[in-house]
Design an enzyme around this catalytic site. Structure first.
Site, short mmCIF file in Angstrom:
data_model
loop_
_atom_site.label_atom_id
_atom_site.label_comp_id
_atom_site.label_asym_id
_atom_site.label_seq_id
_atom_site.Cartn_x
_atom_site.Cartn_y
_atom_site.Cartn_z
N LYS A 93 35.01 0.26 39.00
CA LYS A 93 34.47 1.63 38.98
C LYS A 93 33.37 1.72 37.93
O LYS A 93 33.59 1.40 36.75
CB LYS A 93 35.58 2.59 38.59
CG LYS A 93 36.05 3.47 39.74
CD LYS A 93 37.06 4.45 39.21
CE LYS A 93 37.41 5.48 40.24
NZ LYS A 93 38.38 6.45 39.73
O1 G3P Z 1 39.83 10.57 41.41
C1 G3P Z 1 39.32 11.13 40.25
C2 G3P Z 1 40.37 11.86 39.55
O2 G3P Z 1 41.28 11.04 38.92
C3 G3P Z 1 39.91 12.97 38.70
O3 G3P Z 1 40.73 14.00 39.07
O4 G3P Z 1 41.83 16.16 38.98
O5 G3P Z 1 41.12 15.01 36.85
O6 G3P Z 1 39.43 15.99 38.37
P1 G3P Z 1 40.77 15.36 38.27
#
Ligand code: G3P
Length: 297
Positions: A93
């Site tokens: 990533k």
């Molecule tokens: O896939 C990306 C993720 O881990 C971020 O998610 O909910 O922290 O925006 P969030």
């Protein structure tokens, strides 16, 4: 639609994998931190990640931590060499843009993606917030792009004047059509009130910057990326990421996107329904002895 699990918690990965619906795993430094914090004892990070790679057949995304292209390329090779031999499924990533302040360079991510493509190391361009970022990542040769739908929704809500924690929480459903209606009504009223005094400011978008909001929602960004990739037949696959609730999963699936990466609790939420439980209670209660006997023969 392939389902990746958006977590670094091994117990969650193993549990969801045992249900037979996990096609891959996505991690990031915050998810690794959460997974480590949830463990009672210290573990070897290397062995822990090896176990994640061993557990699933599909791609496992591991993120670099640097900001400069050279650093990220170096870190990507380290991660790839350390873990890809376990199950031949590591994807690196790379943030599409590593700038943290206005002074920082904006193109380090793209440079790293391009260089890693040449080395044959597959990348997942992360922190994608716009179709243009996805387009550049695809051009640079990313194997995957990860638009962060939930974070895009948060950004739009805050720009509209909604307060996080008060008007919406992390898990709240983002109602694209309702918010669009509110936005249009608000704009109509403002324009009617201001038209004679401030037509220039309105036109230049200085008076009400939300007039020309580019996107309606995270899912809208996803739809646009999908269309752009189809227009030019990019091989890059899209991973709908930062998913916050089961309703959003449905909207994502309706776009026909290749992959969604979903947190464990939302996968659980997807399978539950009050009427399914009620139906199960009734079916179980209604089993007559003659039918029961069939299963004993
Ligand atoms: O896939 C990306 C993720 O881990 C971020 O998610 O909910 O922290 O925006 P969030």
């Amino acid at each position: 639609m392939k389902i990746f699990i958006d977590t670094a918690k091994l117990d969650e990965i193993k549990k969801a994998n045992s249900w037979g619906i996990v096609d891959g795993v996505t991690t990031n430094p915050s998810l690794i931190k959460k997974a480590m914090d949830s463990l009672k004892k210290k573990v070897s990070m290397r062995e822990y990640i090896e176990e994640i790679c061993r557990e699933v057949k599909g791609p496992v995304s591991l993120e670099v931590k640097g900001q400069k292209a050279e650093e990220m390329i170096h870190e990507a090779k380290m991660l790839y060499n350390k873990f890809n031999h376990v199950n031949n499924n590591v994807v690196i990533k790379i943030p599409i843009n590593t700038a943290m302040t206005e002074k920082d360079e904006n193109y380090e991510g793209i440079k790293a993606i391009k260089a890693l493509k040449k080395e044959g190391i597959p990348t997942n361009a992360t922190l994608i917030m716009t179709p243009n970022q996805a387009l550049l990542a695809a051009k640079a040769g990313a194997a995957y792009v990860s638009p962060f739908l939930g974070r895009i929704d948060d950004y739009i809500r805050v720009k509209m004047g909604l307060k996080p924690g008060e008007d919406f929480s992390k898990e709240s459903y983002f109602d694209e059509s309702l918010l669009e209606k509110i936005r249009h009504e608000k704009i109509k009223r403002l324009i009617t009130e201001e038209l004679n005094k401030n037509i220039g400011e309105i036109y230049r978008n200085e008076k009400f910057p939300m007039l020309s909001e580019e996107f309606k929602s995270g899912v809208d960004v996803l739809r646009k990326i999908k269309r752009i990739f189809e227009n030019y037949q990019f091989k890059t696959e899209i991973i709908a990421a930062s998913i916050r609730n089961a309703r959003q999963v449905m909207e994502v699936a309706e776009t026909g996107v290749e992959i969604a990466t979903i947190p464990f609790n939302i996968i659980e939420e997807m399978v539950k329904h009050y009427k399914t439980m009620e139906g199960m209670r009734n079916f179980t209660k209604d089993v007559i002895p003659e039918y029961e006997a069939l299963f004993r023969e």
